[in-house]
Design an enzyme around this catalytic site. Structure first.
Site, PDB file in Angstrom:
ATOM      1  N   TRP A  48      45.039  46.172  39.873  1.00 38.07           N
ATOM      2  CA  TRP A  48      43.882  45.563  40.540  1.00 38.07           C
ATOM      3  C   TRP A  48      43.724  44.096  40.167  1.00 38.07           C
ATOM      4  O   TRP A  48      43.369  43.265  41.000  1.00 38.07           O
ATOM      5  CB  TRP A  48      42.610  46.355  40.235  1.00 38.07           C
ATOM      6  CG  TRP A  48      42.577  47.665  40.962  1.00 38.07           C
ATOM      7  CD1 TRP A  48      42.536  48.906  40.392  1.00 38.07           C
ATOM      8  CD2 TRP A  48      42.618  47.877  42.384  1.00 38.07           C
ATOM      9  NE1 TRP A  48      42.539  49.873  41.375  1.00 38.07           N
ATOM     10  CE2 TRP A  48      42.583  49.274  42.603  1.00 38.07           C
ATOM     11  CE3 TRP A  48      42.671  47.030  43.493  1.00 38.07           C
ATOM     12  CZ2 TRP A  48      42.608  49.844  43.885  1.00 38.07           C
ATOM     13  CZ3 TRP A  48      42.695  47.589  44.764  1.00 38.07           C
ATOM     14  CH2 TRP A  48      42.667  48.976  44.953  1.00 38.07           C
TER      15      TRP A  48
ATOM     16  N   LYS B 277      33.543  54.621  42.769  1.00 42.13           N
ATOM     17  CA  LYS B 277      34.228  55.238  41.640  1.00 42.13           C
ATOM     18  C   LYS B 277      33.219  55.964  40.763  1.00 42.13           C
ATOM     19  O   LYS B 277      33.394  57.113  40.424  1.00 42.13           O
ATOM     20  CB  LYS B 277      34.970  54.199  40.796  1.00 42.13           C
ATOM     21  CG  LYS B 277      35.842  53.246  41.590  1.00 42.13           C
ATOM     22  CD  LYS B 277      36.943  53.962  42.340  1.00 42.13           C
ATOM     23  CE  LYS B 277      37.654  53.096  43.360  1.00 42.13           C
ATOM     24  NZ  LYS B 277      38.429  52.011  42.818  1.00 42.13           N
TER      25      LYS B 277
ATOM     26  N   ASP C 186      35.998  42.491  37.068  1.00 41.42           N
ATOM     27  CA  ASP C 186      36.004  43.589  38.023  1.00 41.42           C
ATOM     28  C   ASP C 186      35.781  44.863  37.225  1.00 41.42           C
ATOM     29  O   ASP C 186      36.673  45.327  36.522  1.00 41.42           O
ATOM     30  CB  ASP C 186      37.357  43.631  38.749  1.00 41.42           C
ATOM     31  CG  ASP C 186      37.495  44.844  39.669  1.00 41.42           C
ATOM     32  OD1 ASP C 186      36.534  45.622  39.789  1.00 41.42           O
ATOM     33  OD2 ASP C 186      38.581  44.992  40.270  1.00 41.42           O
TER      34      ASP C 186
HETATM   35  C1  LIG Z   1      39.009  50.881  43.529  1.00 39.45           C
HETATM   36  C2  LIG Z   1      39.123  49.573  42.867  1.00 39.45           C
HETATM   37  C3  LIG Z   1      39.200  48.389  43.617  1.00 39.45           C
HETATM   38  C4  LIG Z   1      39.218  48.378  45.125  1.00 39.45           C
HETATM   39  O1  LIG Z   1      37.970  48.697  45.635  1.00 39.45           O
HETATM   40  P1  LIG Z   1      37.670  48.629  47.213  1.00 39.45           P
HETATM   41  O2  LIG Z   1      36.201  48.879  47.259  1.00 39.45           O
HETATM   42  O3  LIG Z   1      38.472  49.705  47.847  1.00 39.45           O
HETATM   43  O4  LIG Z   1      38.039  47.280  47.694  1.00 39.45           O
HETATM   44  C5  LIG Z   1      39.273  47.206  42.917  1.00 39.45           C
HETATM   45  N1  LIG Z   1      39.274  47.164  41.575  1.00 39.45           N
HETATM   46  C6  LIG Z   1      39.202  48.287  40.833  1.00 39.45           C
HETATM   47  C7  LIG Z   1      39.207  48.191  39.340  1.00 39.45           C
HETATM   48  C8  LIG Z   1      39.122  49.527  41.454  1.00 39.45           C
HETATM   49  O5  LIG Z   1      39.053  50.647  40.718  1.00 39.45           O
END
Ligand SMILES: *Cc1c(COP(=O)(O)O)cnc(C)c1O
Length: 367
Positions: free
Chosen positions: A107, A201, A177
């Site tokens: 990511w 998540k 993030d």
């Molecule tokens: C799932 C995830 C993403 C992507 O998220 P989207 O909402 O599908 O764009 C980005 N970073 C992390 C750490 C994730 O777990």
């Protein structure tokens, strides 16, 4: 009609399991919100009912993350992936100093790719050589001169690597993030210039993304930005510049309510999560190499437990047998293979115990 007994233990990495209490309340209120006479799916985003939902959600979320006077909290759409672009559009465009990325998994790399389209970037550390199985030691991080920000991914969902202690970056804004460990443990908000998390998540369903941004950083946004890509729009319009994802915000609100009033806060949540993850890591460690964890022991994720079996064929058998035991969605991400058990906040201890017992039985039957 479906009942609780029909539910399997869902170890999906996202969209992921929700607290049963949240699903039940959403179900109970779906036909008519108490006192409103309409479904939350039907109400105007300018209605009094939604005013209350939005206000309560922001207040509860703010209280969970320890929001103070220094940061703004906003809700956006576009997922974490849009934040990969919005962060550099707002904080990097027009700056001469590079944005620094510490890459601990897939990511983070995706975030970097977007930043590279927008301004100067620098890779301060990259774990690719060892397959993103570890975090950098403090002395391994090579920041460029006076970076415009430093970006990390608090939990790499695919590899299962999680920061336990934030890196020291001095006065540089730290951007994070935290999509896959948001609300799983207390957060030191004052250490961050900006953090973002999609909800699906650990905090709700897809469609809403939370962003906390330090107020002084809002001054960096270029006036040339389209309004919907400018954080200031969401701050000045209270997260409602246009039609927001009403249902996703409602579910986020229910999750925050559950965390505050049933779980008892993020300290309690973190303790439960640590205990759940330890149950699985103990199986790996006692398996004499049958289950090989992907992440180095000191940076194992408490959210996504990643491991391999002696062969891909055996992994396939593992997945099929697990599924027959009501243990679902354990397949690792296609880019790394193996097994991934995501044990987010809402995964009950009973699910982890069932997986633990299954793993022990599976191994004992083969050695
Ligand atoms: C799932 C995830 C993403 C992507 O998220 P989207 O909402 O599908 O764009 C980005 N970073 C992390 C750490 C994730 O777990």
């Amino acid at each position: 009609m479906a009942t609780v007994a029909d539910r399997v233990f869902n170890f999906s990495a996202g969209p992921a399991v929700l607290p049963l209490a949240v699903l039940e309340r959403a179900r109970d209120e779906l036909l008519s919100l108490p006192g409103v006479g309409m479904s939350v799916l039907e109400i105007s985003h300018r209605s009094k009912a939604f005013d209350e939902i939005l206000e309560r959600t922001l207040a509860d979320l703010g209280s969970l993350i320890g929001l103070g006077d220094d940061h703004e909290l906003v809700l956006l759409q576009g997922g974490a992936s849009l934040q990969f672009a919005m962060v550099p559009l707002n904080l990097l465009a027009g700056q001469s100093a590079a944005a620094n990325y510490i890459l601990t998994g897939t990511w983070g790399k995706s975030g970097l790719k977007e930043a590279m389209r927008i301004g100067p970037t620098h890779i301060a550390w990259d774990g690719e050589q060892t397959g993103y199985d570890r975090l950098p030691a403090p002395t391994d991080i090579g920041l460029s001169e006076n970076p415009s920000f430093v970006h990390i991914t608090s939990n790499e969902t695919i590899q299962g690597v999680q920061w336990q202690q934030l890196p020291e970056v001095g006065d540089t804004p730290l951007v994070c993030d935290c999509s896959s460990d948001f609300l799983s443990r207390p957060i030191e908000l004052n250490r961050f210039g900006l953090l973002y998390a999609c909800a699906q998540k650990n905090a709700g369903i897809a469609g809403v993304t939370a962003v906390a941004i330090r107020k002084d950083l809002l001054e960096r946004s270029p006036d040339s930005l389209p309004a919907m890509l400018d954080y200031r729009t969401f701050v000045s319009k209270g997260s409602r510049p246009n039609t927001p994802p009403v249902f996703a915000i409602y579910v986020l609100g229910l999750v925050c309510d559950w965390l505050l009033r049933e779980v008892g806060g993020l300290e309690q949540m973190a303790a439960q999560n640590a205990a759940k993850a330890a149950l699985l890591y103990d199986v790996l460690d006692a398996s004499e190499g049958f289950y090989r964890g992907h992440a180095a022991a000191d940076c194992r994720s408490q959210m996504n437990v990643t491991f391999r079996l002696p062969s891909p064929e055996l992994e396939q058998v593992f997945l099929e047998e697990a599924s027959r035991h009501g243990l679902s969605d354990l397949k690792g991400h296609r880019s790394v293979g193996g097994i991934r058990a995501s044990v987010y906040n809402a995964m009950p201890e009973a699910g982890v115990l069932a997986l633990r017992d299954f793993m022990n039985d599976f191994r004992n039957a083969r050695s």
